[in-house]
Design a protein around this motif. Sequence first.
Motif, short mmCIF file in Angstrom:
data_model
loop_
_atom_site.label_atom_id
_atom_site.label_comp_id
_atom_site.label_asym_id
_atom_site.label_seq_id
_atom_site.Cartn_x
_atom_site.Cartn_y
_atom_site.Cartn_z
N TYR A 7 0.86 -1.19 0.00
CA TYR A 7 0.00 0.00 0.00
C TYR A 7 0.89 1.24 0.00
CZ TYR A 7 -4.44 2.44 0.89
OH TYR A 7 -5.58 3.22 0.79
N ASP B 55 -6.98 3.54 -4.55
CA ASP B 55 -7.93 3.56 -3.43
C ASP B 55 -8.43 4.97 -3.16
OD1 ASP B 55 -5.48 1.58 -2.71
OD2 ASP B 55 -7.39 0.70 -2.10
N LEU C 52 -7.63 9.41 -4.31
CA LEU C 52 -6.95 10.37 -5.18
C LEU C 52 -7.45 11.73 -4.78
CD1 LEU C 52 -5.30 10.77 -7.86
CD2 LEU C 52 -7.46 10.45 -9.09
N TRP D 64 -10.70 14.21 -7.11
CA TRP D 64 -10.98 13.39 -5.93
C TRP D 64 -11.64 12.08 -6.29
CZ3 TRP D 64 -13.73 17.39 -7.68
CH2 TRP D 64 -15.12 17.29 -7.74
N SER D 65 -11.30 11.11 -5.47
CA SER D 65 -11.92 9.81 -5.57
C SER D 65 -11.59 9.00 -4.33
CB SER D 65 -11.41 9.06 -6.81
OG SER D 65 -12.04 7.79 -6.89
N GLY D 66 -12.52 8.17 -3.91
CA GLY D 66 -12.26 7.18 -2.89
C GLY D 66 -11.85 7.73 -1.55
N TYR D 67 -10.92 7.03 -0.91
CA TYR D 67 -10.52 7.35 0.46
C TYR D 67 -9.35 8.32 0.45
CZ TYR D 67 -8.89 6.98 5.19
OH TYR D 67 -8.50 7.28 6.46
N THR D 68 -9.55 9.46 1.11
CA THR D 68 -8.51 10.49 1.09
C THR D 68 -8.08 10.90 2.49
OG1 THR D 68 -10.17 12.23 1.02
CG2 THR D 68 -9.43 11.37 -1.09
N GLY D 69 -8.46 10.11 3.49
CA GLY D 69 -8.09 10.43 4.86
C GLY D 69 -6.71 9.89 5.21
N PRO D 70 -6.39 9.96 6.49
CA PRO D 70 -5.07 9.44 6.91
C PRO D 70 -5.03 7.92 6.81
CG PRO D 70 -6.37 10.15 8.81
CD PRO D 70 -7.16 10.53 7.59
N SER E 251 -4.67 4.10 5.58
CA SER E 251 -5.06 3.35 4.39
C SER E 251 -6.48 2.84 4.49
CB SER E 251 -4.11 2.18 4.19
OG SER E 251 -4.14 1.33 5.32
N ALA E 252 -7.14 2.78 3.39
CA ALA E 252 -8.41 2.06 3.24
C ALA E 252 -8.31 1.37 1.90
CB ALA E 252 -9.60 3.02 3.28
#
Lengths: 521, 521
Positions: free
Chosen positions: A243, A356, A358, B359-365, B367-368
């Motif tokens: 990851y 995952d 972007l 933007w797309s998907g998971y953008t936080g701290p 991993s997801a």
Amino acid sequence: MHLNRKEFLSLSGRAAAGAALGAWGLLLPEAAFAKEVLDSPEVRKVHEIIMRSKADHIRKVQDDLKQPSVSSWNMGILEMAERMLAHFKAIDCKETAIVKTDGLPGVWAWYDVGAPKTVSIYMMYDTQPWDEKRWSSPPLEARLVKMDPFQQVVMARGAINDKGPNRMFLNALEAIIEAHGRLPVNIMFTCDGEEEQGSPHFHQVLEPYADRLRRANAHLSTGLQQDPEGNIQMGLGGKGILYLEIEAHGARWGRGPQKRPIHSSRKAILDSPVWRLIEALKTLYDPAADKILVPGYYDAIRPPNAEEKELMGVLTSRFKGRLFGSERENVKAWMNGWSEAEAAWHLTFDTTLNIDGLWSGYTGPGSATILPEKAAVKIDSRLVPDQEIAVQKRLILDHLNAKGFGDLDVRQHGGGDEWSQTSVKQPVVQAVLSVYKKYGIEPQIWPRRAGSSPEGQYTRGLGLPAARGGIGHGGRAHSDDEYLVIEGNGKVADFVKAEQAMVDTLYAYAHWPETRGAAGA
Amino acid sequence: MHLNRKEFLSLSGRAAAGAALGAWGLLLPEAAFAKEVLDSPEVRKVHEIIMRSKADHIRKVQDDLKQPSVSSWNMGILEMAERMLAHFKAIDCKETAIVKTDGLPGVWAWYDVGAPKTVSIYMMYDTQPWDEKRWSSPPLEARLVKMDPFQQVVMARGAINDKGPNRMFLNALEAIIEAHGRLPVNIMFTCDGEEEQGSPHFHQVLEPYADRLRRANAHLSTGLQQDPEGNIQMGLGGKGILYLEIEAHGARWGRGPQKRPIHSSRKAILDSPVWRLIEALKTLYDPAADKILVPGYYDAIRPPNAEEKELMGVLTSRFKGRLFGSERENVKAWMNGWSEAEAAWHLTFDTTLNIDGLWSGYTGPGSATILPEKAAVKIDSRLVPDQEIAVQKRLILDHLNAKGFGDLDVRQHGGGDEWSQTSVKQPVVQAVLSVYKKYGIEPQIWPRRAGSSPEGQYTRGLGLPAARGGIGHGGRAHSDDEYLVIEGNGKVADFVKAEQAMVDTLYAYAHWPETRGAAGA
């Protein structure tokens, strides 16, 4: 009921002669022997104790669920570790220890009665946090409630993931001890207080006990595996996962905005780190051809072996039209128009490069006119034998450097999980299958799961074969209203039967004739 | 002081003979005439009234700032519109009206004393919202405070953007009327209550009055143009802007996840809308070559004309090393290693394709592991003469369709602003320049701003030449501690002088000899 080799051979001879047990094409003749064990008075006595201890066992599950243990909030973790220690002492483990790490502690316990076989058991004792107002029953009260379509569940954070099943397993062990004074196997417990954080320090829990763990015969996970329809998917391993988070930033590049976004009109005279990230991404993967463009990325992959091919054949013929359950409602067509069987094959044997997340710049409603100073992407790559995390990461880094993207910041999230693989012929797998057989459940047996888990730390790190098995059901892990079924819906095993099956699994494995590793890992 | 043509010719003859006024190379001989006007007793009398009305004028600014008018909160907008109406009635406008739109209302007012010239004035009366705890003085109290490096400012939301300058202009008009009973020009006011929302309905404010507005002689903006150092950048137009949001979604594509993210392991058998969006983006623009790949995208661009080239020559020679002010600290190098002069050229004459957000998907701290069902990008394209929003949008859509991306959802944010252009020879521009000359300020005169504004609705929509000019300073628009300078820092004009210069501009323009449009738009 400690049969000697001669007695075993007598039983397994009968099994080889029988037809029914071979029906799936994957059970070894010894399964007939397991059937005898599971029907034995010794096991039945434990089952009876579990049946009459039901109220007490449920209460013990509730007690554990009432103790919060949220690793991300650092809430109750030490208290829960102490509870685990007390549980292990209660079954007379000869060693118990809180194991310090650079993060939250783990727990080690060793139950040793000199039994012929030793099983390694992993337990996570932390949970996800919660948003209490979204719950229909308070997440720390562990109430018994009706929840359609189930007659009764215990509702609490950790009910299914994994504190409920952990305590059920300990209940099962206590019932065995009550019935017979001792367990049929030795057990080494290793417990993780940071699973929900991605187990960043769990290797520090294993490390001090590695020499002992290597001498175990198998690694076993006894969670509840049934979906709401009663079906079970069983994977004999998992893929690895790498990851990465990759960021393009004007300051490292020396071009574009350096410190903060700039007015979007400046795009006429400034380079854009966002376009640069897109440029880099397109050198990594060609979506139209589904081809990872990193040189050498596929080189380490070994072709599916004979057993894996046989497993896929059994799987795709016996579960035709049923391989992908509820997830089909989120899917219209598989990639390249693949059939179900083709999709199952690629899901099992292919490596991936997935985005995952972007993000860059302004992502709110309406418009903002900025040229962002940075852009970032999260990607994960699922790895199949014999791809190794470090090697694949290096290939990506070398490729980005070669393409002139050496200024991109590439960070790995967590250490990742290496792939894991156990042969279907391993006794610990066969023991689990025998128990499923006893309860009339034919599992989907996949050569490996498409997902990833730390199982490789036991299989590849410590050399243990591993299996995951159990009946019963719970759900909504990580979500609100997490539950564990007490009384089912006619399709899933209820609480009592799920504990009884845990006993079965231990007995089936304890008495399975084996030379560890002889059947190949 | 309504000079006739003969008197003017006499004065302008004197100007042609003078040397100083031609120093920038851009002032027409008539500027000498403006100088006479600005030194006249008529104008001096107004200046004196402004000086002695200072306390009253500041209070009137404060009163307007104490009335909230936040369009995004729909707070106080109607009350502020009524205030504007009262202001226009106080100067005896012959028509005043609240103008309904599909959104928040605009305001129309017509001051008409049969003067030879009519000026169109735009005012926005809404403001950005605020986060009060971040302010050092409450944003609705409009307190007079010290704020380094300025001796005194009024601090309030709207202080500089634009309620403060609007009221200052009205103060200036009232002073003229007090001195001479009437203004030297007729004025058509059109006011916007949704500027901070991107003026989505402002065309509905202009439309009922379009026939009258077309008969105005010029469009004038009288905001405070000095930066904290006292410098002024003046653009004789602006670029157009096309703002698009493009979304790739599995459901429209019929591939990939259809409804929600799916487990990232499914990338092995499912297409990814994220990778698809990246694929589409790379067909739009080649960042390495700085080339927009949409066929025909550059076709409508006309080359810089003789005047624009001359303006660039003057600009880059007279402001060498000073063209880009404080923004340089956020820039290390211009694209392609361009020099300052080259950058100024490209900034003025080039079209762009910028990514504002992605933007797309998971953008936080951390991993997801998900395969997102959708991905989106916000892009803006700055348009130069003769690129039109509708045409350039159609080119992009046709290109995406031709490349097989017809399923992408492409939405335009707002109607966009068309480019705007006014010749430096237009009297309204020359009038502004004359006032700058009077106060010893040499502005950077750019053929056009790199940014965009609704000015094109007046220039191209209604056929009016337009200029933007004014001295004085305020700052932190859209941020906390927004301010308007009352007493300056020795570099920027103070409150009184800024109002006086507004008077000057009106007089310079009122008496400028002109045949509207004769000098070319």
